[in-house]
Design a protein around this motif. Structure first.
Motif, PDB file in Angstrom:
ATOM      1  N   ILE A  17      -6.784   5.820 -31.294  1.00  0.00           N
ATOM      2  CA  ILE A  17      -5.762   6.663 -30.656  1.00  0.00           C
ATOM      3  C   ILE A  17      -6.315   8.062 -30.376  1.00  0.00           C
ATOM      4  N   LEU A  18      -7.018   8.638 -31.350  1.00  0.00           N
ATOM      5  CA  LEU A  18      -7.573   9.982 -31.183  1.00  0.00           C
ATOM      6  C   LEU A  18      -8.664  10.001 -30.118  1.00  0.00           C
ATOM      7  N   LEU A  19      -9.490   8.955 -30.070  1.00  0.00           N
ATOM      8  CA  LEU A  19     -10.526   8.880 -29.043  1.00  0.00           C
ATOM      9  C   LEU A  19      -9.907   8.769 -27.656  1.00  0.00           C
ATOM     10  N   ASN A  20      -8.790   8.064 -27.559  1.00  0.00           N
ATOM     11  CA  ASN A  20      -8.083   7.956 -26.281  1.00  0.00           C
ATOM     12  C   ASN A  20      -7.525   9.314 -25.861  1.00  0.00           C
ATOM     13  N   GLU A  21      -7.005  10.063 -26.837  1.00  0.00           N
ATOM     14  CA  GLU A  21      -6.507  11.414 -26.556  1.00  0.00           C
ATOM     15  C   GLU A  21      -7.640  12.308 -26.067  1.00  0.00           C
ATOM     16  N   LEU A  22      -8.812  12.144 -26.659  1.00  0.00           N
ATOM     17  CA  LEU A  22      -9.972  12.928 -26.231  1.00  0.00           C
ATOM     18  C   LEU A  22     -10.371  12.592 -24.790  1.00  0.00           C
ATOM     19  N   GLU A  23     -10.327  11.331 -24.451  1.00  0.00           N
ATOM     20  CA  GLU A  23     -10.669  10.908 -23.084  1.00  0.00           C
ATOM     21  C   GLU A  23      -9.716  11.535 -22.081  1.00  0.00           C
ATOM     22  N   ILE A  24      -8.422  11.505 -22.406  1.00  0.00           N
ATOM     23  CA  ILE A  24      -7.408  12.082 -21.516  1.00  0.00           C
ATOM     24  C   ILE A  24      -7.642  13.586 -21.353  1.00  0.00           C
ATOM     25  N   LEU A  25      -7.952  14.247 -22.459  1.00  0.00           N
ATOM     26  CA  LEU A  25      -8.178  15.689 -22.435  1.00  0.00           C
ATOM     27  C   LEU A  25      -9.389  16.046 -21.577  1.00  0.00           C
ATOM     28  N   LYS A  26     -10.467  15.298 -21.757  1.00  0.00           N
ATOM     29  CA  LYS A  26     -11.703  15.582 -21.008  1.00  0.00           C
ATOM     30  C   LYS A  26     -11.574  15.232 -19.533  1.00  0.00           C
ATOM     31  N   ALA A  27     -10.603  14.387 -19.207  1.00  0.00           N
ATOM     32  CA  ALA A  27     -10.408  13.980 -17.811  1.00  0.00           C
ATOM     33  C   ALA A  27      -9.561  14.982 -17.027  1.00  0.00           C
ATOM     34  N   LEU A  28      -9.015  15.984 -17.701  1.00  0.00           N
ATOM     35  CA  LEU A  28      -8.212  16.997 -17.003  1.00  0.00           C
ATOM     36  C   LEU A  28      -9.079  17.733 -15.986  1.00  0.00           C
ATOM     37  N   PRO A  29      -8.484  18.163 -14.875  1.00  0.00           N
ATOM     38  CA  PRO A  29      -9.254  18.930 -13.880  1.00  0.00           C
ATOM     39  C   PRO A  29      -9.877  20.171 -14.515  1.00  0.00           C
ATOM     40  N   LYS A  30     -11.039  20.533 -14.049  1.00  0.00           N
ATOM     41  CA  LYS A  30     -11.731  21.700 -14.563  1.00  0.00           C
ATOM     42  C   LYS A  30     -10.975  22.968 -14.186  1.00  0.00           C
ATOM     43  N   VAL A  31     -10.938  23.932 -15.083  1.00  0.00           N
ATOM     44  CA  VAL A  31     -10.309  25.217 -14.779  1.00  0.00           C
ATOM     45  C   VAL A  31     -11.192  25.922 -13.759  1.00  0.00           C
ATOM     46  N   PRO A  32     -10.645  26.270 -12.590  1.00  0.00           N
ATOM     47  CA  PRO A  32     -11.465  26.852 -11.522  1.00  0.00           C
ATOM     48  C   PRO A  32     -12.157  28.139 -11.958  1.00  0.00           C
ATOM     49  N   GLU A  33     -13.326  28.366 -11.411  1.00  0.00           N
ATOM     50  CA  GLU A  33     -14.080  29.606 -11.637  1.00  0.00           C
ATOM     51  C   GLU A  33     -14.414  30.239 -10.291  1.00  0.00           C
ATOM     52  N   PRO A  34     -14.082  31.502 -10.058  1.00  0.00           N
ATOM     53  CA  PRO A  34     -13.239  32.320 -10.929  1.00  0.00           C
ATOM     54  C   PRO A  34     -11.771  31.940 -10.748  1.00  0.00           C
ATOM     55  N   VAL A  35     -11.001  32.049 -11.796  1.00  0.00           N
ATOM     56  CA  VAL A  35      -9.587  31.709 -11.719  1.00  0.00           C
ATOM     57  C   VAL A  35      -8.837  32.845 -11.036  1.00  0.00           C
ATOM     58  N   GLN A  36      -7.734  32.480 -10.407  1.00  0.00           N
ATOM     59  CA  GLN A  36      -6.933  33.482  -9.706  1.00  0.00           C
ATOM     60  C   GLN A  36      -6.382  34.506 -10.689  1.00  0.00           C
ATOM     61  N   GLU A  37      -5.846  34.036 -11.799  1.00  0.00           N
ATOM     62  CA  GLU A  37      -5.355  34.918 -12.854  1.00  0.00           C
ATOM     63  C   GLU A  37      -6.305  34.749 -14.033  1.00  0.00           C
ATOM     64  N   ILE A  38      -7.174  35.712 -14.236  1.00  0.00           N
ATOM     65  CA  ILE A  38      -8.253  35.571 -15.215  1.00  0.00           C
ATOM     66  C   ILE A  38      -7.715  35.268 -16.603  1.00  0.00           C
ATOM     67  N   TYR A  39      -6.689  36.012 -17.051  1.00  0.00           N
ATOM     68  CA  TYR A  39      -6.209  35.782 -18.405  1.00  0.00           C
ATOM     69  C   TYR A  39      -5.502  34.443 -18.527  1.00  0.00           C
ATOM     70  N   HIS A  40      -4.840  34.006 -17.461  1.00  0.00           N
ATOM     71  CA  HIS A  40      -4.235  32.675 -17.489  1.00  0.00           C
ATOM     72  C   HIS A  40      -5.320  31.628 -17.742  1.00  0.00           C
ATOM     73  N   GLY A  41      -6.436  31.768 -17.021  1.00  0.00           N
ATOM     74  CA  GLY A  41      -7.527  30.826 -17.207  1.00  0.00           C
ATOM     75  C   GLY A  41      -8.108  30.894 -18.601  1.00  0.00           C
ATOM     76  N   HIS A  42      -8.168  32.087 -19.168  1.00  0.00           N
ATOM     77  CA  HIS A  42      -8.673  32.265 -20.534  1.00  0.00           C
ATOM     78  C   HIS A  42      -7.797  31.510 -21.532  1.00  0.00           C
ATOM     79  N   ILE A  43      -6.483  31.617 -21.377  1.00  0.00           N
ATOM     80  CA  ILE A  43      -5.558  30.922 -22.271  1.00  0.00           C
ATOM     81  C   ILE A  43      -5.713  29.410 -22.131  1.00  0.00           C
TER      82      ILE A  43
END
Length: 429
Positions: free
Chosen positions: A381-407
C-alpha cells in the motif's frame, strides 16, 4: 494563539533580522495603541530571513516573563461588532450570521472607512494577501499530494459557500450605508476571512442570541498577531479577567535580539499550510495519513472468494464499531501502532476472530504469520502511495508564485520521505 503569516520563506540559512522600527505603519500602530491604553512591550517588529515579519526581543527574556498585555478595548471581537453601526442589521438578519461572517463584514467595512475608522492603523499593518490555499490557483493545488489536495480544495469551497451565504446581508448593508456599495467583492471577503482565520487569538466568548450557534472564540489582537510559531516553545495565553487584558507569558527563555516565538499547538505542516499558510523546514509533527478507503481497496484485491469478501466486510464493521477507521498514519518513526494493528486484524483468519478486540486494545499480540502478512500488505500500500506521489506533475520552474511553489515542493518531499522511511522500517522489521 496568533495565526499564520504571509510570505514565510523558511530557509536553512543563518537567521538575521531587520528592524521595522522605522516602518511608518508600525510606528503609527504603536502610537495608536499607546494612546488607547497599551503600556508598551520589549518586543519590537522586525523582518526575519526565515519567517518574514515577527517580533524581536529588545531584552533577554526569562521563563515566566510577560511577553505582551493587550487591553480589551484593543481587541476586535464579536462584541466590538455588536456595539458598532452593524448591530441592528445583524440582529434583523436571518438566518443568524456566524462569528466569522460578522467579523469579516466588519473588517471589510472598517478598511473602507479609512481615516474615519478607529482601527485604521491596525488594518494598515495587516498583510494585503496570504498564502493559505484560498489564494492558490486551482492548477497549483493540483500539484499537491492527493489527501492534501482534497483538503485544500475543501477550504476553497468553504470560503465560497460562506461568501455566497452573505449575499442578502451584504445587500442590506449596502442599502443602509451607500458608501459601502460595491465593496463586498469575493476578493475583499477572502482577505477578511484570512485575517480572521490566520491572525486571531483564541478567546472563547459567551454565545450571543443574535449570532449562530457556532463557537465564538476569535479575537483580533494588534501587534500580538506578529508572533510566529515554533514547536520548541511553550506559552500560557489567556484573557485576564482582573487586568482586563489578553496576556501571553512565555515558559521558554529567549536571548536579546532574537525572534520571540509562541506555540500554536502540535501541528504538522499540512495543518499549518491549510490553516495558516506556511510550513516549517523541520517539523517533528509531520505524518502521512493513509485513507482507509485505499487500505480496503488493497485488501479486497486479495480476496479470492465471496466468503473472503464477506469476512473482510465483517472485519471492517468491527473496526468501524471500535472507531478505528481514521487517523491511520505513518511518520519518520515508521508506521503508527494503530495503522499496523488495523492491518493485522484485516490479515487475520476466521479462527482468530475471538482475539480481534484484545489485539486492537493492545492486550495481546497477533500471530507471527498475521504480523508478517500485515507488514507485506502494508508495504504494498505504501509503495503504491509512493508511485502515485512520484507520478504527480513536476512543479514548474520558475513557478509563477515562488512561495506557493516552495510550499508545494516541501509538502511533496516530506510525504515522500515519510513513505520511503516507513517502507524501509517495514523491510528491516
Amino acid at each position: 494563539m496568533g495565526r499564520g503569516r504571509t510570505q514565510r520563506h523558511r530557509r536553512r540559512k543563518h537567521n538575521f533580522s531587520r528592524s521595522l522600527g522605522s516602518d511608518s505603519s508600525f510606528i503609527n500602530l504603536l502610537k495608536w495603541m499607546r494612546r488607547n491604553g497599551f503600556h508598551g512591550t520589549f518586543l519590537n517588529p522586525a523582518n526575519f530571513r526565515d519567517t518574514g515579519r515577527g517580533l524581536m526581543a529588545s531584552n533577554a527574556i526569562r521563563s515566566g516573563d510577560l511577553l505582551i498585555s493587550l487591553p480589551e478595548n484593543l481587541l476586535i471581537t464579536t462584541d466590538t461588532v455588536m456595539k458598532s453601526y452593524l448591530r441592528e442589521l445583524i440582529i434583523r438578519n436571518f438566518p443568524r450570521l456566524s462569528p466569522e461572517q460578522v467579523l469579516c463584514t466588519f473588517l471589510i467595512c472598517e478598511r473602507c472607512r479609512g481615516r474615519l475608522s478607529f482601527w485604521r492603523y491596525y488594518i494598515l499593518s495587516l498583510p494585503k494577501d496570504f498564502t493559505t490555499p484560498v489564494y492558490f490557483q486551482d492548477a497549483e493545488l493540483c500539484l499537491l499530494p492527493g489527501t492534501i489536495r482534497t483538503r485544500a480544495f475543501s477550504e476553497k469551497e468553504k470560503i465560497v459557500e460562506a461568501y455566497n451565504q452573505l449575499e442578502h446581508f451584504f445587500s442590506n448593508v449596502e442599502a443602509a450605508f451607500p458608501e459601502f456599495r460595491g465593496l463586498f467583492t469575493f476578493d475583499s471577503f477572502r482577505w477578511a476571512w484570512c485575517v480572521v482565520n490566520t491572525r486571531s487569538v483564541y478567546m472563547k466568548r459567551e454565545k450571543s442570541v443574535h449570532l449562530s450557534e457556532d463557537v465564538d472564540h476569535y479575537a483580533l489582537a494588534p501587534l500580538l498577531d506578529l508572533l510566529n510559531h515554533a514547536n520548541s516553545v511553550e506559552v500560557q495565553a489567556a484573557f485576564n479577567m482582573t487586568t482586563k487584558c489578553y496576556e501571553i507569558h512565555t515558559l521558554t527563555p529567549c536571548k536579546k535580539h532574537s525572534q520571540v516565538f509562541i506555540h500554536y499547538g502540535p501541528h504538522d505542516n499540512v495543518k499549518l499550510f491549510l490553516e495558516y499558510g506556511f510550513v516549517l523546514p523541520k517539523n517533528d509533527q509531520n505524518f502521512v495519513e493513509i485513507p482507509f478507503s485505499k487500505i480496503l481497496k488493497s485488501m479486497h484485491e486479495l480476496c479470492r472468494s465471496k466468503q473472503d469478501r464477506s469476512f473482510l466486510d465483517w472485519k471492517v464493521s468491527f473496526l468501524e464499531s471500535m472507531d478505528s477507521l481514521t487517523k491511520l498514519t505513518c511518520s519518520l518513526d515508521g508506521v503508527s501502532w494503530k495503522l499496523m494493528t488495523v492491518m493485522q486484524i484485516l490479515s487475520m483468519e476466521q479462527g482468530e476472530r475471538s482475539a480481534w478486540k484484545s489485539i486492537l486494545l493492545g492486550q495481546s499480540a497477533c500471530s507471527d504469520r498475521c504480523a508478517k502478512m500485515a507488514a507485506v500488505s502494508l508495504k504494498a500500500i505504501l509503495l503504491n502511495e509512493l508511485e502515485i506521489l512520484k507520478a504527480l506533475p513536476k512543479v514548474p520552474e520558475p513557478v509563477q508564485e515562488i512561495y506557493h511553489g516552495h510550499i508545494i515542493k516541501q509538502l511533496r518531499n516530506e510525504q515522500q520521505e515519510i513513505l520511503e522511511r516507513s517502507v524501509e522500517l517495514l523491510e528491516s522489521g
